[in-house]
Scaffold this motif. Structure first.
Motif, mmCIF file in Angstrom:
data_model
loop_
_atom_site.group_PDB
_atom_site.id
_atom_site.type_symbol
_atom_site.label_atom_id
_atom_site.label_comp_id
_atom_site.label_asym_id
_atom_site.label_seq_id
_atom_site.Cartn_x
_atom_site.Cartn_y
_atom_site.Cartn_z
ATOM 1 N N ILE A 210 -57.504 -22.087 -7.012
ATOM 2 C CA ILE A 210 -57.817 -22.773 -8.263
ATOM 3 C C ILE A 210 -58.314 -24.190 -8.022
ATOM 4 C CG2 ILE A 210 -56.816 -23.680 -10.403
ATOM 5 C CD1 ILE A 210 -54.968 -21.198 -10.407
ATOM 6 N N LYS A 211 -57.668 -24.931 -7.112
ATOM 7 C CA LYS A 211 -58.066 -26.318 -6.861
ATOM 8 C C LYS A 211 -59.424 -26.418 -6.181
ATOM 9 C CE LYS A 211 -53.405 -28.256 -6.632
ATOM 10 N NZ LYS A 211 -52.384 -28.906 -5.781
ATOM 11 N N ASN B 283 -54.754 -19.093 -16.747
ATOM 12 C CA ASN B 283 -55.714 -19.385 -15.669
ATOM 13 C C ASN B 283 -55.641 -18.392 -14.506
ATOM 14 O OD1 ASN B 283 -53.252 -20.100 -14.613
ATOM 15 N ND2 ASN B 283 -53.838 -22.178 -14.005
ATOM 16 N N ASN B 284 -54.927 -17.291 -14.711
ATOM 17 C CA ASN B 284 -54.781 -16.238 -13.680
ATOM 18 C C ASN B 284 -54.023 -16.696 -12.436
ATOM 19 O OD1 ASN B 284 -56.200 -14.251 -15.166
ATOM 20 N ND2 ASN B 284 -58.153 -15.129 -14.499
ATOM 21 N N GLU B 285 -53.253 -17.768 -12.544
ATOM 22 C CA GLU B 285 -52.521 -18.262 -11.376
ATOM 23 C C GLU B 285 -51.400 -17.289 -10.994
ATOM 24 O OE1 GLU B 285 -50.563 -22.389 -9.640
ATOM 25 O OE2 GLU B 285 -50.781 -22.140 -11.806
ATOM 26 N N ILE B 286 -51.253 -17.079 -9.676
ATOM 27 C CA ILE B 286 -50.174 -16.242 -9.155
ATOM 28 C C ILE B 286 -48.881 -17.048 -9.183
ATOM 29 C CG2 ILE B 286 -49.333 -14.955 -7.153
ATOM 30 C CD1 ILE B 286 -52.306 -14.728 -6.247
ATOM 31 N N ALA C 242 -55.457 -18.136 -7.819
ATOM 32 C CA ALA C 242 -55.695 -17.208 -8.924
ATOM 33 C C ALA C 242 -55.749 -15.786 -8.384
ATOM 34 C CB ALA C 242 -57.006 -17.545 -9.633
ATOM 35 N N GLY C 243 -55.192 -14.858 -9.139
ATOM 36 C CA GLY C 243 -55.196 -13.469 -8.691
ATOM 37 C C GLY C 243 -54.973 -12.519 -9.847
ATOM 38 N N ARG C 244 -54.808 -11.264 -9.504
ATOM 39 C CA ARG C 244 -54.444 -10.266 -10.508
ATOM 40 C C ARG C 244 -53.449 -9.292 -9.884
ATOM 41 N NH1 ARG C 244 -59.360 -7.780 -8.780
ATOM 42 N NH2 ARG C 244 -59.128 -5.511 -8.548
ATOM 43 N N ALA D 200 -66.472 -20.122 -7.029
ATOM 44 C CA ALA D 200 -65.371 -20.144 -6.062
ATOM 45 C C ALA D 200 -65.980 -20.255 -4.669
ATOM 46 C CB ALA D 200 -64.539 -18.879 -6.184
ATOM 47 N N PRO D 201 -65.962 -21.448 -4.053
ATOM 48 C CA PRO D 201 -66.633 -21.624 -2.758
ATOM 49 C C PRO D 201 -66.084 -20.717 -1.671
ATOM 50 C CG PRO D 201 -65.258 -23.530 -3.288
ATOM 51 C CD PRO D 201 -65.338 -22.697 -4.517
ATOM 52 N N GLN D 202 -64.777 -20.463 -1.673
ATOM 53 C CA GLN D 202 -64.197 -19.592 -0.642
ATOM 54 C C GLN D 202 -64.830 -18.209 -0.666
ATOM 55 O OE1 GLN D 202 -59.941 -19.241 -0.787
ATOM 56 N NE2 GLN D 202 -59.631 -20.941 0.603
#
Length: 603
Positions: free
Chosen positions: A466-467, A416-419, A452-454, A479-481
């Motif tokens: 993510i949340k 999920n690309n989570e940091i 999430a990041g890379r 992604a609302p942000q």
């Protein structure tokens, strides 16, 4: 460099710096800034520590601090550390319900409070929880105690009570037994969803954060002055202030966030930690000035900004020597336009301004760097003792979160690309939350950030929270942000909350910049009697619509704001719509504006 345990740090610094100024604060009686030397600082910490020991606060017991930024907050923290006591800061804007939750969760018997509002709220909590909260210690001596209150004591009286040989001996023993693995602080998260959790930070976490920042910031020295502006409840400000004290810097404590525009020119700090909102307002303010300037001055401003962009972003950022002509032109603008701009703000001496806590748009960031404001954008969480990554002076990438801190392990979850983060600055866990701790860490000990990041080499990039991800009724994830960030730098838009979860398209609640809007209405001869009436005007709606569309060029069709509602009142901390760190509480916003939201989706 020797990194002293915080149990002895202030005493050691007093031995080194003596009568040199350690802290400054505004005297409410005179309105002027007063000085506190390192010797005075150490003496107040000693007296506070002895009073804590004398009053029976035990080793690794939790105490609370519910106050605005004040020197007494630092006396309390370091007095606690000298006793191996745990400090739990609380936001000065917290309600009695929020304070009661933390008091019960952390079993707090002694609560240090700031001013009348905090005392009044704390007194309500003490009456509700008399078997838990036994004593209030009041920083402000002008606070009027409730006539029924027989247990509270003013801070000045409290520290006099412990000035005896037995307490002195007890503190010395505790300080000598202090260990890096002792719990130092429990930071309760601001809670955008559900109840807040206590992030447990040990002295090991702090000591590693000090070492890592020292490696990354060798140019920051004891000649610098920091403005303590964010609440000391915020791990970003708390951690940064500790870095400043370890470095031997002077720290000016800003008591009232609303007075920061007055305080900055008075102190002219060389450094200050801040959230993006402060700098977004600087950007919007400068854009307004340019817009209202004469055509000739507009050309000068734009040429200066473009010159700064080329010099700082195309050359210095990449470590490349700029052409002589560009360097000369930049130095001219730096001595004139940029220095004047920074002097108006009060940051003309600025050398390093760390910014984190929320996303900062590339547009605002590039502007600030172009006008030679030394922004160092970064990323961190309470759970990681703040900093995970930030911009170095050179070789950083716009659009990134900077490079990783030394000896911090970061990887990206492929699912999920989570940091994921692992290292000595990562918390030991959430206070009394064994089930949540199990979910917060991977099997091999990496903390799940929820972001999430890379990762490209040592450079970290943010994708989304993510949340916060929304799934539209058409099955598309948004992604609302990111959408909010795309429009929030517009001068006509002050706040924005994107709506779209389980909806067929994206909409938004928008708080406009009322001052600019009213100025526009005057120019266009738009008559109105109330702000609500102004926002209903079709020309005002079309103006905001055009400004939104201007910023949506890079968004996919399903991400674009299709409808919006203009709100006459801003989102606030007091209404519960913002956290104390100014993040949106999306659930609360959705509840408060359910009628307006449904109207946007009505056929």
């Amino acid at each position: 460099m020797t990194y002293y345990h915080f149990a002895e740090l202030i005493q050691r610094q007093a031995e080194k710096y003596g009568n040199r100024t350690a802290l400054k604060y505004r005297d409410d009686a005179t309105g002027k800034w007063s000085k506190i030397s390192w010797i005075q600082f150490a003496e107040n910490v000693r007296l506070t520590a002895e009073a804590m020991a004398d009053s029976g606060i035990g080793v690794q017991e939790n105490i609370g601090m519910y106050s605005q930024n004040m020197p007494q907050c630092l006396y309390t923290s370091f007095g606690a550390y000298a006793n191996r006591i745990v400090d739990i800061p609380m936001y000065a804007t917290s309600s009695p319900t929020q304070i009661a939750y933390i008091v019960k969760d952390a079993n707090i018997h002694t609560l240090f409070v700031g001013e009348q509002l905090q005392y009044n709220n704390a007194w309500i909590v003490q009456k509700q929880l008399p078997n838990i909260l036994r004593k209030l210690v009041v920083y402000d001596s002008s606070v009027r105690l409730n006539p029924e209150d027989k247990t509270s004591v003013y801070f000045d009286d409290f520290i006099r009570l412990g000035n005896n040989a037995h307490a002195e001996s007890q503190v010395k023993i505790r300080t000598s037994q202090a260990r890096p693995e002792d719990v130092a602080t429990i930071i309760y998260t601001s809670g955008t969803t559900g109840n807040s959790k206590g992030v447990v930070l040990t002295h090991t976490n702090y000591l590693e954060a000090m070492r890592a920042h020292d490696l990354r910031l060798p140019h920051i020295t004891d000649k610098d002055t920091s403005m303590c502006f964010l609440p000391l409840t915020h791990i970003f400000e708390k951690g940064w202030t500790f870095v400043c004290l370890v470095k031997g810097m002077k720290v000016a404590i800003n008591h009232d966030p609303k007075l920061i525009q007055k305080a900055l020119p008075e102190i002219a700090p060389t450094t200050m930690s801040s959230v993006p909102r402060l700098w977004e307002k600087v950007y919007i303010g400068v854009q307004e000035k340019i817009h209202n300037a004469s055509p000739t001055m507009q050309k000068v401003f734009k040429d200066a900004i473009e010159t700064g962009r080329k010099y700082n972003l195309e050359y210095r950022r990449k470590g490349i020597t700029p052409p002589l002509a560009l360097k000369a032109k930049f130095e001219f603008y730096n001595r004139t336009v940029f220095t004047l701009l920074k002097r108006v703000i009060g940051i003309q001496n600025g050398r390093f301004f760390p910014v984190a806590g929320a996303p900062l748009s590339d547009k605002v960031l590039e502007f600030l760097l172009s006008v030679n404001i030394p922004i160092r954008y970064g990323y961190g969480l309470s759970e990681t003792t703040a900093t995970v990554s930030f911009f170095p002076e050179e070789h950083y990438e716009i659009g990134s979160l900077g490079i990783l801190q030394p000896d911090l392990q970061v990887r990206i979850d492929p699912s999920n690309n989570e940091i994921l983060v692992k290292g000595k600055t990562v918390m030991s866990g959430y206070y009394n939350r064994p089930e949540e701790n199990a979910a917060a860490f991977t099997e091999d000990g990496y903390f799940r950030t929820g972001d999430a990041g890379r990762l490209e080499g040592n450079t970290l990039y943010f994708l989304e929270r993510i949340k916060d991800l929304y799934k539209t009724s058409n099955g598309k994830y948004i992604a609302p942000q990111a959408i909010e960030l795309s429009v929030s730098s517009d001068p006509y838009i002050d706040q924005v909350a994107v709506i779209g979860d389980q909806r067929k398209f994206v909409s938004a609640l928008i708080v406009p910049n009322y001052a600019l809007l009213e100025e526009y209405a005057k120019e266009q001869h738009i008559a109105y009697t109330t702000r609500a009436e102004l926002l209903q005007n079709k020309f005002i709606y079309k103006l905001i619509e055009a400004h939104i569309e201007e910023h949506q060029g890079e968004l996919a069709a399903f991400e674009k704001i299709k409808r919006f509602t203009l709100l006459p009142e801003p989102f606030t901390i007091e209404s519960g719509e913002l956290t104390d760190t100014l993040k949106l509480r999306r659930r609360v916003v959705a509840e408060h504006y359910a009628k307006q939201i449904e109207a946007m989706y009505a056929e």
